[in-house]
Design a protein around this motif. Structure first.
Motif, PDB file in Angstrom:
ATOM      1  N   ASP A 475       0.867  -1.324   0.064  1.00 12.64           N
ATOM      2  CA  ASP A 475      -0.034  -0.043  -0.007  1.00 12.64           C
ATOM      3  C   ASP A 475       0.886   1.196  -0.020  1.00 12.64           C
ATOM      4  O   ASP A 475       1.160   1.687   0.932  1.00 12.64           O
ATOM      5  CB  ASP A 475      -0.798  -0.060   1.021  1.00 12.64           C
ATOM      6  N   LYS A 476       1.159   1.856  -1.302  1.00 10.85           N
ATOM      7  CA  LYS A 476       2.189   2.865  -1.348  1.00 10.85           C
ATOM      8  C   LYS A 476       1.602   4.205  -0.778  1.00 10.85           C
ATOM      9  O   LYS A 476       2.245   5.081  -0.701  1.00 10.85           O
ATOM     10  CB  LYS A 476       2.397   3.058  -2.834  1.00 10.85           C
ATOM     11  N   ASP A 477       0.459   4.094  -0.427  1.00  8.19           N
ATOM     12  CA  ASP A 477      -0.083   5.237   0.202  1.00  8.19           C
ATOM     13  C   ASP A 477       0.223   5.409   1.591  1.00  8.19           C
ATOM     14  O   ASP A 477       0.113   6.589   2.232  1.00  8.19           O
ATOM     15  CB  ASP A 477      -1.716   5.470   0.183  1.00  8.19           C
ATOM     16  N   ASN A 478       0.769   4.546   2.332  1.00 13.68           N
ATOM     17  CA  ASN A 478       1.288   4.457   3.614  1.00 13.68           C
ATOM     18  C   ASN A 478       2.568   4.884   3.807  1.00 13.68           C
ATOM     19  O   ASN A 478       3.438   4.198   3.419  1.00 13.68           O
ATOM     20  CB  ASN A 478       1.074   3.154   4.420  1.00 13.68           C
ATOM     21  N   ASN A 479       2.687   6.359   4.191  1.00 11.96           N
ATOM     22  CA  ASN A 479       4.066   6.877   4.401  1.00 11.96           C
ATOM     23  C   ASN A 479       4.383   6.946   5.944  1.00 11.96           C
ATOM     24  O   ASN A 479       3.691   7.244   6.774  1.00 11.96           O
ATOM     25  CB  ASN A 479       4.182   8.451   3.821  1.00 11.96           C
ATOM     26  N   TYR A 480       5.847   6.631   6.262  1.00 10.30           N
ATOM     27  CA  TYR A 480       6.329   6.710   7.596  1.00 10.30           C
ATOM     28  C   TYR A 480       7.581   7.619   7.781  1.00 10.30           C
ATOM     29  O   TYR A 480       8.478   7.682   6.884  1.00 10.30           O
ATOM     30  CB  TYR A 480       6.431   5.302   8.268  1.00 10.30           C
ATOM     31  N   ILE A 481       7.455   8.208   9.197  1.00 15.45           N
ATOM     32  CA  ILE A 481       8.953   8.823   9.416  1.00 15.45           C
ATOM     33  C   ILE A 481       9.230   8.190  10.804  1.00 15.45           C
ATOM     34  O   ILE A 481       8.332   8.082  11.575  1.00 15.45           O
ATOM     35  CB  ILE A 481       8.854  10.340   9.645  1.00 15.45           C
ATOM     36  N   PHE A 482      10.394   7.849  10.979  1.00 22.55           N
ATOM     37  CA  PHE A 482      10.799   7.015  12.002  1.00 22.55           C
ATOM     38  C   PHE A 482      11.827   7.826  12.893  1.00 22.55           C
ATOM     39  O   PHE A 482      12.806   8.539  12.322  1.00 22.55           O
ATOM     40  CB  PHE A 482      11.362   5.545  11.766  1.00 22.55           C
ATOM     41  N   TYR A 483      12.076   7.755  13.983  1.00 23.96           N
ATOM     42  CA  TYR A 483      12.981   8.635  15.079  1.00 23.96           C
ATOM     43  C   TYR A 483      13.956   7.493  15.564  1.00 23.96           C
ATOM     44  O   TYR A 483      13.433   6.593  16.294  1.00 23.96           O
ATOM     45  CB  TYR A 483      12.545   9.469  15.989  1.00 23.96           C
ATOM     46  N   PHE A 484      15.306   7.749  15.371  1.00 24.32           N
ATOM     47  CA  PHE A 484      16.292   6.676  15.987  1.00 24.32           C
ATOM     48  C   PHE A 484      16.995   7.457  16.818  1.00 24.32           C
ATOM     49  O   PHE A 484      17.676   8.500  16.760  1.00 24.32           O
ATOM     50  CB  PHE A 484      17.388   6.127  14.952  1.00 24.32           C
ATOM     51  N   GLU A 485      16.968   6.988  18.261  1.00 24.25           N
ATOM     52  CA  GLU A 485      17.722   7.556  19.399  1.00 24.25           C
ATOM     53  C   GLU A 485      18.197   6.379  20.467  1.00 24.25           C
ATOM     54  O   GLU A 485      17.386   5.580  20.610  1.00 24.25           O
ATOM     55  CB  GLU A 485      17.015   8.734  20.075  1.00 24.25           C
ATOM     56  N   ASN A 486      19.474   6.658  20.835  1.00 23.67           N
ATOM     57  CA  ASN A 486      19.897   5.727  21.761  1.00 23.67           C
ATOM     58  C   ASN A 486      19.708   4.079  21.360  1.00 23.67           C
ATOM     59  O   ASN A 486      19.177   3.458  22.327  1.00 23.67           O
ATOM     60  CB  ASN A 486      19.319   5.842  22.940  1.00 23.67           C
ATOM     61  N   ASN A 487      19.895   3.728  19.965  1.00 24.34           N
ATOM     62  CA  ASN A 487      19.756   2.698  19.649  1.00 24.34           C
ATOM     63  C   ASN A 487      18.364   2.019  19.548  1.00 24.34           C
ATOM     64  O   ASN A 487      17.935   0.771  19.347  1.00 24.34           O
ATOM     65  CB  ASN A 487      20.566   1.458  20.273  1.00 24.34           C
ATOM     66  N   LYS A 488      17.234   2.992  19.678  1.00 26.45           N
ATOM     67  CA  LYS A 488      15.973   2.691  19.746  1.00 26.45           C
ATOM     68  C   LYS A 488      15.195   3.163  18.643  1.00 26.45           C
ATOM     69  O   LYS A 488      15.565   4.598  18.402  1.00 26.45           O
ATOM     70  CB  LYS A 488      15.125   2.816  21.031  1.00 26.45           C
ATOM     71  N   THR A 489      14.252   2.525  17.854  1.00 25.01           N
ATOM     72  CA  THR A 489      13.432   3.272  16.781  1.00 25.01           C
ATOM     73  C   THR A 489      12.180   3.320  17.179  1.00 25.01           C
ATOM     74  O   THR A 489      11.441   2.451  17.646  1.00 25.01           O
ATOM     75  CB  THR A 489      13.726   2.353  15.733  1.00 25.01           C
ATOM     76  N   LYS A 490      11.586   4.491  17.132  1.00 30.77           N
ATOM     77  CA  LYS A 490       9.966   4.695  17.353  1.00 30.77           C
ATOM     78  C   LYS A 490       9.292   5.543  16.180  1.00 30.77           C
ATOM     79  O   LYS A 490       9.946   6.334  15.372  1.00 30.77           O
ATOM     80  CB  LYS A 490       9.977   5.736  18.587  1.00 30.77           C
ATOM     81  N   THR A 491       8.059   5.164  15.970  1.00 25.25           N
ATOM     82  CA  THR A 491       7.429   5.762  14.712  1.00 25.25           C
ATOM     83  C   THR A 491       7.132   7.128  15.365  1.00 25.25           C
ATOM     84  O   THR A 491       6.509   7.712  16.366  1.00 25.25           O
ATOM     85  CB  THR A 491       6.063   5.118  14.736  1.00 25.25           C
TER      86      THR A 491
END
Length: 841
Positions: A475-491
Motif C-alpha cells: 500500500d504505497k499510500d502509507n508513508n512513515y517517518i521514524f526517529y532513531f535515538e539511543n539504539n531505539k527506533t520509534k514511529t
C-alpha cells in the motif's frame, strides 16, 4: 490586402506584448488560492520560516517566521538574503532593501547597518562578518539583547574576505595586497604574506584549516594550524584554462589544468569531421581551435616539491583524498553510447612509482567512497551487481554480496559502514567481516531515505539521533517517518498523505537532528506544515483557503492488469458538483508508472498553476473527470504497451463509474506521456481529442538516430533502454520500431490532435512535433500544432505568460471537442479542410 495583413500582424504583436508586460503581476495578485511550504528551521528549532505563494508564484508573496512553541507569526516578507543566516536565540541576519538588518524575532528589535557590500554569519558563535563600501571589515558578536552586541574587530583597507566551509577561519585581502588571517577563537589578526597580483581562486583542505591560492603562476599553500607557508611555481608560457586544486588528506595537493598551444587544428573553420569510430562527438562551432595540453601535478606538502604526471584527454585522474594514491581511467574506452553514462575501468595509481596497478572493475566516476582513514575504497560492481571494496594497503578486493550494489553508504567509523536494505538498517564491519542489524521494521515496510542535517556528508554518528523514512511495500499510500535515538527506533509520524521533505535539506532539520519540519498534502487538502520534535508532531501552519473551494473533491483508485498480469492503478478524480445522474467527459493523464504531476498533489485550479498545460484541478473544476493512468512498458514496446494498458484501465473505470461519458474522452501527455498520447491517438479510436506536449513522435529519426545537443551524444540509448526500453537496436527488430512509432501510424488517426512543443526543446526535439504535424496534415487529419518560441522541454516559472497560454489552449481544445464549445476561432478556423486559412502570427 498585403498592407491589411501587415497591419493585422502588427496589431496582434503589439496587443500580445502589451498583455505580456502586464500579465505576470496579474497572475499572482489574487490570494484566494495560496500554498505554503517550509523554507528553513533555526538551528535550535525555535523558529520556522514559511513561504506563502499565490497561484504557484515562484517567489513567495509572503514570508513568515513562526515560533514552534507559541505559534507566534511574524511577517518578514520584506526581509531578503537570510536563509543561510538564521541563528540561535531568535536572531536572523538579512537585507531590508539595501541595508543589512540584524533582527531579533524574540524581542522584535533590530540593528541596521548601511552600505554593507558582503556579509556572512558564523552560527556556532552567533557572529556576523561584514564588509562595507568604505573597505571596513567588521566582526560582531550578537546577543539576545541586540543593544549588547559587541564589535570584536573593525579592520580598514580591506577589499575582499574569504571564509572556510566551517566559517571559523577568515582570510582578508587588503588594498596593499597583504593576506591576513583571523581565527574566530582568538579573534587575533595575523599577516600571512604579500601577494603579487589579484587572486580569485581559493581551495580549502579536508579539515578546513589550510588553504591554497593561485596568483599568476604561483600556487601557495598556507597551513593555519602552524602558519607554515609553501609555494610552488607552475611553469607555463601559454594561457592556463580550467585550473583546479584538490587536497589529499595529508595536505598534499593535486593540481590540474589545460594549456592552449599555438598549434591550430586544421580545417576547423571550414569543416566538422565526424569519424565512425569516435568515442567523443562534439559539434564544431567553426571557430579557430588550438590543440590543448592536459597537465597534472602533485605537490608534496612535507617534501615541498612538485611532481608532474602524464595526463591526457583519455588518461584522466580522480583524487579521492587518499595520500599517494589516485584513480586513473580512460573515459572513452568503453563508450558506445548505449548507456546514459558510460562505465569506465578504473585503476589504482601510485603517485610515487607513477604506475597503475589493480583494476577496480567497471564503475561510474561518481560512485567511489572512502573510509575515514583512507584504507578502503567502496564502489559498485555492475557486472555481478555487488558492492565491492579494496584495501588500499594490501590491494585485496572483496565482494559484499549482501549489500545492494547501488545503495547509499554512510561511514560510521574507521571500519564500519551503514546502509539500508528493504526493511532494515544495517552496519557492516569490513575489518571483522560482520553484519549487524541496527533497525528492523515490519516486513511490509521498505526504508526509503535517511534524513541527515548534513546531507552532503556520507558520515553518520549512531550515538546521535536522526530521522528516516519508509513506505508500505504494498500500500504505497502509507508513508512513515521514524526517529532513531539511543539504539531505539520509534514511529514519529504516519500518514496516507503525500509527505514533502523538500530536498532533505539541512535547513529543515536542526543542528542536533531532533527537530524536522516538512509538509503534507493530498488531492483535497492544501499543504499543512508539520514540526516533529522527536515523536511529537505539531501542526505549525494550515492553509487559510476557504474549504468550500475544495472540500467537494473526490478520488477513487481503479486497479487493472497489463498483459503480464502486473497490477497497475488508475486514480479517478471527480468533477465539481458531481451528479451521478449526469454524464461527464473525462481526461486521461498518461506518463509512466509514476507521474510528473501526482494525483496526490493539491492543485490550484488556475491556468498559471498548470504544469505544461495540465492541471487536474482546473479540469475537475470545469466539469471533467480526470483519470491518472499508470502505464508500464512490456516486451511489445512502449506504444503498444500503452494502448493495452489504457484499454484495460478504461474498461475497468467505465464499469466502476457509469457517469463517465465514454463518447467524450480526451487524453493528455507530456514528454514520455506526450509520446504515449500521440501513439494511442493514432492507433485507436478510444479518444475524441488528445494533447501531445513535447513528445517523441518519430522513434527512428527523432530519437534512435538523432544527435542530442543537450547530452552531447547520440540518443539511441533513450530508445533502446531508459523509458522507451525497446531492448534492442533498430537493425535487430526494425518492425518493432516502426510499429511503436506514432509518425508511422499517423495515417490511421481518427483523433483530433493538438501538438505542443517549445522551439528551445533539445530533450524531445521540437522537430518531432513539426514532422508529426506534417504527417497528419498530409493525410488531412484534424491537427493543430503550437510552437512556443521561448520554451524548452518544460514551461517553467520563468515562462508565466506561456504557461498561462498553454493551459488556456489545452482547456479550450478539450472544451471544443468534448463539450461542443465550438466558439473558439483558433480551433474552428484551423481544422476544416474544406476551407483554407492563413497563419498571420
Amino acid at each position: 490586402m498585403h498592407k491589411l495583413l501587415i497591419t493585422l500582424i502588427l496589431i496582434l504583436m503589439l496587443s500580445y506584448n502589451s498583455n505580456a508586460q502586464k500579465a505576470p503581476n496579474h497572475f499572482f495578485k489574487d490570494s484566494t488560492w495560496s500554498m505554503a511550504k517550509p523554507l528553513a528551521i533555526s538551528p535550535d528549532g525555535k523558529w520556522v520560516v514559511i513561504g506563502e505563494h499565490y497561484n504557484n508564484n515562484p517567489r513567495a508573496n509572503n514570508t513568515f517566521f513562526i515560533n514552534t512553541d507559541s505559534h507566534q507569526k511574524i511577517d518578514l516578507t520584506h526581509f531578503k538574503e537570510f536563509y543561510n543566516n538564521i541563528l540561535n536565540e531568535g536572531l536572523v541576519v538579512g537585507r531590508v532593501n539595501k541595508d543589512l538588518t540584524i533582527y531579533s524575532l524574540n524581542k522584535q528589535d533590530s540593528i541596521v547597518k548601511k552600505n554593507i557590500v558582503n556579509f556572512d554569519t558564523f552560527i556556532d558563535k552567533t557572529i556576523v562578518y561584514t564588509l562595507d563600501t568604505n573597505n571596513v571589515f567588521s566582526v560582531y558578536e550578537l546577543k539576545k539583547d541586540l543593544t549588547k552586541t559587541k564589535t570584536l574587530i573593525q579592520k580598514t583597507n580591506i577589499k575582499k574576505y574569504y571564509l572556510n566551509n566551517s566559517k571559523n577561519h577568515i582570510i582578508l585581502v587588503n588594498n596593499d595586497n597583504e593576506l591576513l588571517h583571523i581565527d574566530s577563537k582568538s579573534m587575533k589578526i595575523k599577516k600571512l604574506l604579500n601577494i603579487s597580483g589579484e587572486f580569485s581562486y581559493i581551495k580549502w583542505n579536508f579539515t578546513n584549516d589550510a588553504f591554497a591560492i593561485k596568483t599568476n603562476n604561483v600556487v601557495t599553500l598556507i597551513n593555519l594550524t602552524n602558519y607554515d607557508i609553501k609555494s610552488t611555481i607552475i611553469n607555463e608560457e601559454n594561457e592556463i584554462d580550467n585550473f583546479k586544486i584538490s587536497f589529499f588528506r595529508n595536505n598534499d595537493m593535486f593540481i590540474t589544468y589545460e594549456t592552449k598551444t599555438n598549434e591550430k587544428i586544421p580545417q576547423r573553420e571550414l569543416v566538422d569531421i565526424w569519424k565512425g569510430n569516435s568515442r567523443l562527438i562534439l559539434p564544431s562551432n567553426f571557430q579557430v581551435k588550438y590543440t590543448k595540453k592536459y597537465k597534472a601535478h602533485v605537490f608534496s606538502y612535507l617534501k615541498n616539491n612538485l611532481t608532474e604526471l602524464n595526463r591526457h584527454i583519455d588518461n584522466e585522474y580522480i583524487n579521492l583524498g587518499i595520500p599517494n594514491l589516485l584513480l586513473i581511467y580512460n573515459q572513452f574506452e568503453f563508450e558506445d553510447f548505449s548507456q546514459i553514462t558510460a562505465n569506465s575501468e578504473y585503476f589504482l595509481f601510485d603517485i610515487t612509482k607513477k604506475n597503475k596497478s589493480t583494476s577496480l572493475t567497471k564503475a561510474w566516476n561518481n560512485s567511489f567512497q572512502t573510509s575515514l582513514d583512507s584504507h578502503y575504497i567502496f564502489y559498485p560492481n555492475k557486472n555481478n551487481k555487488t558492492l565491492e571494496l579494496i584495501n588500499t594497503k594490501t590491494l585485496k578486493k572483496e565482494h559484499i554480496t549482501s549489500v545492494p550494489y547501488n545503495t547509499k553508504l554512510w561511514t560510521i567509523d574507521n571500519q564500519t559502514i551503514l546502509y539500508y536494505n528493504k526493511n532494515k538498517l544495517l552496519t557492516y564491519n569490513y575489518v571483522t567481516k560482520k553484519f549487524k542489524t541496527i533497525v528492523e521494521l515490519d516486513n511490509s515496510l521498505d526504508i526509503t531515505s535517511i534524513i541527515h542535517n548534513k546531507p552532503n556528508e556520507h558520515k553518520l554518528d549512531l550515538k546521535k539521533s536522526f530521522y528516516f523514512t519508509a513506505i508500505h511495500n504494498l500500500d504505497k499510500d502509507n508513508n512513515y517517518i521514524f526517529y532513531f535515538e539511543n539504539n531505539k527506533t520509534k514511529t514519529a509520524f504516519q500518514t496516507k498523505d503525500l509527505i514533502d521533505l523538500g530536498r532533505l535539506s539541512k535547513k529543515l532539520t536542526t543542528s542536533n537532528s531532533d527537530n524536522l519540519v516538512f509538509s503534507i498534502e493530498n488531492h483535497n487538502m492544501p499543504p499543512k506544515l508539520i514540526r516533529l520534535n522527536k515523536q511529537k508532531a505539531d501542526t505549525l501552519f494550515s492553509s487559510n483557503i476557504n474549504e468550500k473551494l475544495f472540500n467537494w473533491r473526490k478520488s477513487i483508485t481503479v486497479q487493472y492488469k497489463d498483459k503480464d498480469n502486473v497490477i497497475l492503478n488508475g486514480f479517478l478524480q471527480y468533477p465539481k458538483n458531481f451528479n451521478p445522474n449526469k454524464k461527464y467527459p473525462m481526461i486521461v493523464y498518461v506518463y509512466d508508472l509514476s507521474f510528473s504531476v501526482s494525483p496526490k498533489n493539491f492543485m490550484i485550479p488556475k491556468k498559471i498553476s498548470a504544469k505544461n498545460g495540465f492541471n487536474n484541478a482546473l479540469f475537475t473544476e470545469n466539469g471533467y473527470f480526470v483519470l491518472f493512468a499508470q502505464t508500464r512498458v512490456t516486451d511489445k514496446g512502449p506504444g503498444i504497451s500503452a494502448v493495452n494498458n489504457i484499454k484495460n484501465l478504461l474498461n475497468n473505470t467505465l464499469k466502476k463509474e457509469p457517469s463517465i461519458d465514454h463518447n467524450n474522452l480526451g487524453i493528455y501527455g507530456h514528454s514520455f506521456g506526450g509520446y504515449k498520447s500521440s501513439f494511442i491517438s493514432v492507433s485507436t479510436n478510444l479518444f475524441k481529442a488528445s494533447v501531445s506536449n513535447a513528445g517523441i513522435h518519430d522513434i527512428v529519426g527523432g530519437l534512435m538516430y538523432r544527435y542530442s545537443n543537450s547530452r552531447k551524444k547520440p540518443d539511441w540509448v533513450r530508445a533502446e533502454s531508459v523509458q522507451l526500453n525497446m531492448k534492442e537496436k533498430y537493425s535487430q527488430n526494425p518492425q518493432k520500431y516502426i510499429d511503436n512509432s506514432p509518425i508511422h501510424q499517423a495515417h490511421k488517426s481518427q483523433t483530433a490532435m493538438l501538438l505542443i512543443t517549445g522551439l528551445q526543446d533539445e530533450n524531445a526535439h521540437w522537430l518531432n512535433t513539426r514532422r508529426m504535424f506534417i504527417a497528419l496534415k498530409r493525410e488531412q487529419k484534424p491537427v493543430i500544432a503550437l510552437f512556443y518560441k521561448n520554451i524548452g522541454h518544460n514551461a517553467t516559472t520563468e515562462n508565466p505568460i506561456e504557461k498561462y497560454d498553454i493551459a488556456t489552449k489545452v482547456l479550450q481544445w478539450f472544451d471544443y471537442h468534448l463539450k461542443d464549445s465550438t466558439k473558439t476561432p483558433w480551433i474552428s478556423n484551423g481544422l476544416d479542410y474544406n476551407k483554407y486559412s492563413l497563419t498571420p502570427l
